[in-house]
Design an enzyme around this catalytic site. Structure first.
Site, PDB file in Angstrom:
ATOM      1  CB  CYS A  80      -0.998  -0.036   1.140  1.00 17.94           C
ATOM      2  SG  CYS A  80      -2.382   1.108   0.925  1.00 17.94           S
ATOM      3  CG  HIS A 178      -3.077  -3.313   3.714  1.00 16.52           C
ATOM      4  ND1 HIS A 178      -2.155  -2.583   4.433  1.00 16.52           N
ATOM      5  CD2 HIS A 178      -3.802  -2.403   3.009  1.00 16.52           C
ATOM      6  CE1 HIS A 178      -2.319  -1.298   4.179  1.00 16.52           C
ATOM      7  NE2 HIS A 178      -3.307  -1.163   3.318  1.00 16.52           N
ATOM      8  CD  GLU A 180      -0.114  -5.409   5.877  1.00 11.90           C
ATOM      9  OE1 GLU A 180      -0.516  -4.231   5.938  1.00 11.90           O
ATOM     10  OE2 GLU A 180       0.165  -5.972   4.804  1.00 11.90           O
TER      11      GLU A 180
END
Length: 199
Positions: A80, A178, A180
């Site tokens: 991002c 994202h 994560e």
């Protein structure tokens, strides 16, 4: 081979990246100063706010050291806002905003819209078996890819169908989304393998 991957810890999803990297066998450490940067094999630039991260990199005297390491071949992964920081060119940037560069792409900030227009979709990412669930939060997209960079993934359906959201150039990997925050560590596994292949 154990690799040490730093996570730029100035803003954004630092803990989540550290957790994902640890889960795939890397030694993950936060990086806030040059001495910590010097001790890592690679660097993750997390999501957050790209203009704020640019200012913080300079406030912490990390901008030039990180850029020097990148130009010297250090592997890096940007998600991002991290994608924006690693892009050579940015559309929609604010006055004075700088990027570290390294990936021959033009990205558009907040291309998918504001926070309320955040969305999730499944993606096919080259180098990752099976679909990846992509979470997009005020995300950029890639408008132009230069000859040195390779597209790894695009949005497949909806109003943003065809938009480029994952790119690799050598030891540099960037995604609009994202990974994560999903608990799926396969993108981090891909990056750690890139790091191992580079060392």
């Amino acid at each position: 081979m154990t690799v040490t991957v730093g996570v730029l810890a100035l803003q954004g999803d630092v803990r989540e990246h550290v957790h994902a990297l640890t889960a795939v066998g890397a030694t993950a450490v936060p990086v806030r100063r040059e001495s910590e940067l010097d001790a890592v094999d690679a660097l993750v630039l997390p999501g957050g706010e790209s203009t704020t991260m640019d200012k913080l990199l300079r406030a912490f005297d990390l901008f030039e050291p990180v850029r020097t390491r990148l130009r010297g071949g250090m592997p890096a992964y940007g998600s991002c806002a991290g994608m924006i920081l690693l892009a050579d060119r940015v559309l929609g940037s604010i006055e004075g905003q700088q990027t570290l560069g390294g990936v021959d792409v033009t990205v558009r900030r907040n291309a998918f819209g504001r926070q309320v227009e955040s969305f999730e979709t499944d993606l096919d990412i080259e180098g990752v078996d099976g679909s990846v669930h992509g979470v997009f939060i005020r995300a950029p997209w890639v408008e132009e890819v230069g000859p040195a960079a390779t597209v790894l993934g695009r949005v497949e359906s909806g109003p943003a169908a065809g938009r480029i959201v994952a790119v690799r150039q050598g030891a540099l990997l960037v995604t609009s989304f994202h990974p994560e925050v999903t608990g799926d560590t396969r993108v981090h596994q891909l990056f750690v393998q890139i790091v191992r292949d580079t060392l």
